[in-house]
Structure formats: structure tokens, C-alpha cells
Scaffold this motif. Sequence first.
Motif, short mmCIF file in Angstrom:
data_model
loop_
_atom_site.label_atom_id
_atom_site.label_comp_id
_atom_site.label_asym_id
_atom_site.label_seq_id
_atom_site.Cartn_x
_atom_site.Cartn_y
_atom_site.Cartn_z
N PHE C 63 0.84 -1.08 0.05
CA PHE C 63 0.04 -0.07 0.04
C PHE C 63 0.85 1.20 -0.06
CE2 PHE C 63 -3.69 -2.24 1.71
CZ PHE C 63 -4.58 -2.09 0.67
N GLU C 64 1.77 1.38 0.84
CA GLU C 64 2.73 2.45 0.99
C GLU C 64 3.41 2.80 -0.33
OE1 GLU C 64 3.34 4.61 3.51
OE2 GLU C 64 4.74 5.50 2.44
N GLN C 65 3.94 1.58 -0.90
CA GLN C 65 4.77 2.02 -2.27
C GLN C 65 3.78 2.25 -3.36
OE1 GLN C 65 7.52 -0.96 -3.55
NE2 GLN C 65 8.50 -1.17 -1.31
N TRP C 66 2.62 1.75 -3.42
CA TRP C 66 1.74 2.04 -4.36
C TRP C 66 1.16 3.34 -4.29
CZ3 TRP C 66 -4.20 1.60 -3.92
CH2 TRP C 66 -4.73 1.49 -4.96
N LEU C 67 0.90 3.83 -3.06
CA LEU C 67 0.16 5.17 -2.96
C LEU C 67 1.26 6.23 -3.23
CD1 LEU C 67 -1.64 4.73 0.45
CD2 LEU C 67 -2.87 5.14 -1.85
N GLU C 68 2.48 5.95 -2.96
CA GLU C 68 3.59 6.85 -3.15
C GLU C 68 3.83 7.00 -4.78
OE1 GLU C 68 5.02 8.90 -1.08
OE2 GLU C 68 6.60 9.69 -2.32
N ARG C 69 3.51 5.80 -5.42
CA ARG C 69 3.52 5.99 -6.84
C ARG C 69 2.26 6.82 -7.52
NH1 ARG C 69 1.80 2.67 -10.99
NH2 ARG C 69 1.08 0.78 -9.81
N LEU C 70 1.12 6.59 -6.97
CA LEU C 70 0.02 7.20 -7.43
C LEU C 70 -0.17 8.73 -7.02
CD1 LEU C 70 -2.86 4.44 -7.10
CD2 LEU C 70 -1.45 5.01 -9.09
N ALA C 71 0.52 8.91 -5.91
CA ALA C 71 0.52 10.35 -5.33
C ALA C 71 1.76 10.69 -4.57
CB ALA C 71 -0.94 10.65 -4.31
N PRO C 72 2.75 10.89 -5.25
CA PRO C 72 4.17 10.97 -4.70
C PRO C 72 4.18 12.35 -3.88
CG PRO C 72 4.42 11.33 -7.08
CD PRO C 72 2.97 11.07 -6.78
N GLU C 73 4.98 11.93 -2.70
CA GLU C 73 5.13 13.38 -1.57
C GLU C 73 6.01 14.22 -2.28
OE1 GLU C 73 6.88 11.84 1.94
OE2 GLU C 73 7.48 14.15 2.54
N LEU C 74 7.23 13.68 -3.02
CA LEU C 74 7.94 14.67 -3.48
C LEU C 74 7.93 14.84 -5.12
CD1 LEU C 74 11.06 13.56 -1.41
CD2 LEU C 74 9.75 15.63 -1.04
N PRO C 75 8.33 15.89 -5.74
CA PRO C 75 8.79 17.18 -5.26
C PRO C 75 7.66 17.94 -4.63
CG PRO C 75 8.83 17.47 -7.46
CD PRO C 75 8.47 15.94 -7.18
N TYR C 76 7.85 18.69 -3.55
CA TYR C 76 6.62 19.29 -2.98
C TYR C 76 5.82 20.43 -4.06
CZ TYR C 76 8.06 17.35 1.61
OH TYR C 76 8.44 16.48 2.48
N GLU C 77 6.91 20.89 -4.76
CA GLU C 77 6.50 21.93 -5.54
C GLU C 77 5.47 21.67 -6.57
OE1 GLU C 77 9.91 21.20 -5.81
OE2 GLU C 77 9.75 21.86 -3.52
N GLN C 78 5.51 20.15 -6.90
CA GLN C 78 4.23 19.87 -8.04
C GLN C 78 2.90 20.16 -7.72
OE1 GLN C 78 4.03 15.37 -8.06
NE2 GLN C 78 4.99 15.31 -6.37
N TYR C 79 2.73 20.49 -6.33
CA TYR C 79 1.32 20.89 -5.84
C TYR C 79 0.93 22.16 -5.60
CZ TYR C 79 1.74 15.73 -5.22
OH TYR C 79 1.49 14.10 -5.58
N LYS C 80 -0.28 22.74 -5.98
CA LYS C 80 -0.38 24.03 -5.65
C LYS C 80 -0.70 24.15 -4.11
CE LYS C 80 -1.84 25.75 -10.17
NZ LYS C 80 -1.79 24.30 -10.79
N HIS C 81 -1.19 23.19 -3.73
CA HIS C 81 -1.68 23.30 -2.17
C HIS C 81 -0.36 23.32 -1.37
CE1 HIS C 81 -3.72 22.38 1.69
NE2 HIS C 81 -2.94 21.32 1.83
#
Lengths: 139, 139, 139
Positions: C63-81
Motif C-alpha cells: 500500500f505504502e509503495q503504491w500510494l507513493e507511486r500514485l500520489a508522490p510526496e516529492l517534489p513538494y512544488e508539484q502541488y499548488k496546495h
Amino acid sequence: MITYRKELWFNINKRRGLVNITEAVQEAVVESGIKEGLVLVNAMNITSSVFINTIESGLHEDFEQWLERLAPELPYEQYKHNKGDERNADAHLKRTIMGREAVVAITAGRLDFGSWEQIFYYDFDGMRNKHALIKIIGE
Amino acid sequence: MITYRKELWFNINKRRGLVNITEAVQEAVVESGIKEGLVLVNAMNITSSVFINTIESGLHEDFEQWLERLAPELPYEQYKHNKGDERNADAHLKRTIMGREAVVAITAGRLDFGSWEQIFYYDFDGMRNKHALIKIIGE
Amino acid sequence: MITYRKELWFNINKRRGLVNITEAVQEAVVESGIKEGLVLVNAMNITSSVFINTIESGLHEDFEQWLERLAPELPYEQYKHNKGDERNADAHLKRTIMGREAVVAITAGRLDFGSWEQIFYYDFDGMRNKHALIKIIGE
């Protein structure tokens, strides 16, 4: 308050497949005698889903290809869960995307649905007996 | 036991867009007179979602880009559902990610929410009349 | 009709982690005295999930690896939030995949579960106090 419980059983004759269970759920609502309330329909196995969408075989093929892209079955070794004899890690992930359960309103003794809503059971690790739960509360 | 039913109607003026419906749901809870119970809020169309997250326009833009990455609208021909006149296969998939419904507790006549929880209607195939259902049970 | 409310509090000592809360929910069902009904368990924070799957540490790593692939934490700047001080846009997306809530049937005073079903709290933005809600209705 009245409650009513019923199980639905499935044995899908391939690894993945879906079944329209809308009629079976509506039948359980009638059996319950409940006119106003909520019905919970959930997979009791953790590699299956209950979800709501429409009857359209092209869309169902799209779901299949899309889920396979987001959570591929192969290679088995990409998943830690598949160490040992398991080969169904992808089924746990696909079920997560599609969801475990649907909660549906009951109004005037009927599933309170929009025009195209239908309830499906979707198995991602079939070829064995699996079940879903219908639980209704109301009056 | 009391039950209460209300529909919310939307006509989003673009293909995709979301609306905060928290106040409308809270208003329905007050109208119902129910102090303790559950409220189900669900899209009645199968290309829309009801989900819970926070009010933050940057995050809403992130949802938009992320959903477009996981289930792209174009090219239309990538989806079997789009054979013929349909162009909304991606909307069915995006709605699957975001979910059909939210179930929320009612305590002391209020939506029993954490500090940042808000309910949104999210349309993925807008520019026409669509609706969501509020069904409340409790006492 | 009886209703019962209880909060569970968590402080996960890392950014992401999950906790099996099945026993805690069953305990709340017993405390409620409710024999037949429904229990809603939901995250009260919008960067956490409540979901149902099985106890298997390999799957949890998947689950951890899969979620990181679908919605990566990094790079932070990829997200407007993440403009400004926020660094948790990925946590909002991961929680969307895993879901906010589970609704479970109560039958004869017990969680009405299949053999492998267990309820988990999954935090995607930990290292602070967060909570989940248990709301039970029935009789």
C-alpha cells in the motif's frame, strides 16, 4: 426500527469479473418490509468490491484496463504480499480503488436511485466462493 | 425513527467543477429535526462524486490535475465507452477515484465533523442538470 | 433507536503509518449495547483514512509503495496546495484513494465481518494529534 440481513454468494469463473446485483438488493429490501431507511452492501472478502455505476459493457472493459494500469497483476514479484504462495496483491489494490461498500437510501420501499445507478459486485481474485453482505435498517 | 429526504440540483457551467454543499446538508439536517443519526449524501449521477475534504483552491486544482493524470480525458478513443457518441468515459473513472457518497454522523443536531471537514459535490461531466441525494435517518 | 459516539485519538510517530482499530471499534459496539445496526467509522482529519483490509505487513508495505507511486510526496512544488508552508498535498490525495470512512453492519452485537476483514486507521501526515469518529445507530 427493523433490521434485515442477507448474504449473496458468488463463484466467478475467472480471475476478474463483475455481476449486477441491483435486483438481488432490491429483492432483499422487499423481503425486509422496510419502507424508509438505509441499505449497506459490502464485499465480505478483501479482494472484491461493491460499487455503483452503470450497465455498459464498454465501460466495464475500460474499468478492467484502467485498474490493470493503476495496479498491474504482473509481475507478481513487484509486491511484498506475493512473497510465498500469494498471487493476489493486485486484487487488494484494485478493490481499494473500486471500494468495499455502497450505502443506498431506501424511499417508499425502493432503492432511491438516479436513472443510471446500478449496484455491482466486482471480484479481482475469483474462481472460488466469495460473499457480500446486505444489511438494511429502517422502518 | 425519523427519515428525511432532499435532492440538491446542479448545473455546472463547464466540464468539471466542484461545489461546497456543507451548508445545504446542514440545513437539511435542521429541517429533518433529527438530533442523533446518520446522513447519507450521494451523487445520483454516475459521472459525479460527493466527497469530504477541505476548502482550499490550490488543493482543488491539485485534485483536477491529479485526476487528469490518473484518468485522462483525451484521447477519447482510448476508452471503449466512447465508441459512438459518448465522450465521458474519463468522468466515470474520475468519479470512481473521488467516490460516490459520504456518510456523516449527526450529533446534537449538527454534522459531527472534524475542524476542516467540508462536503463537496464534484461534477466530471457538467453543463447539464444533475442531482445529489440527502437521506437522513435518526431521531 | 439507540445512538452511541466515541472518538479515537492517534499520534503516529512518523509521516505515514497505520493502526488496526478493529478491537477498539468492537469495544465501542459492546459499550453501546446495540445488537443490530450500523457503525460508521471515519477519519475526522482530511489527511487520514479509515479503511478495511487485512492484517499482513507485506501488503501494508505494498500500500505504502503504491500510494507513493500514485500520489508522490516529492517534489513538494508539484502541488499548488504546497505553496506557502504546507507540505501535505500528497496526504490529501493518498487519503482520497484509501477513503475517509467505513460503514459496517452490526449483527448480534458483533461487527458483521468476513473472515479477513479488519478496520485500519491510516495517517498520511502524522506526528501530531489526530482523531477518528465512531458513530453507532441501531437497537
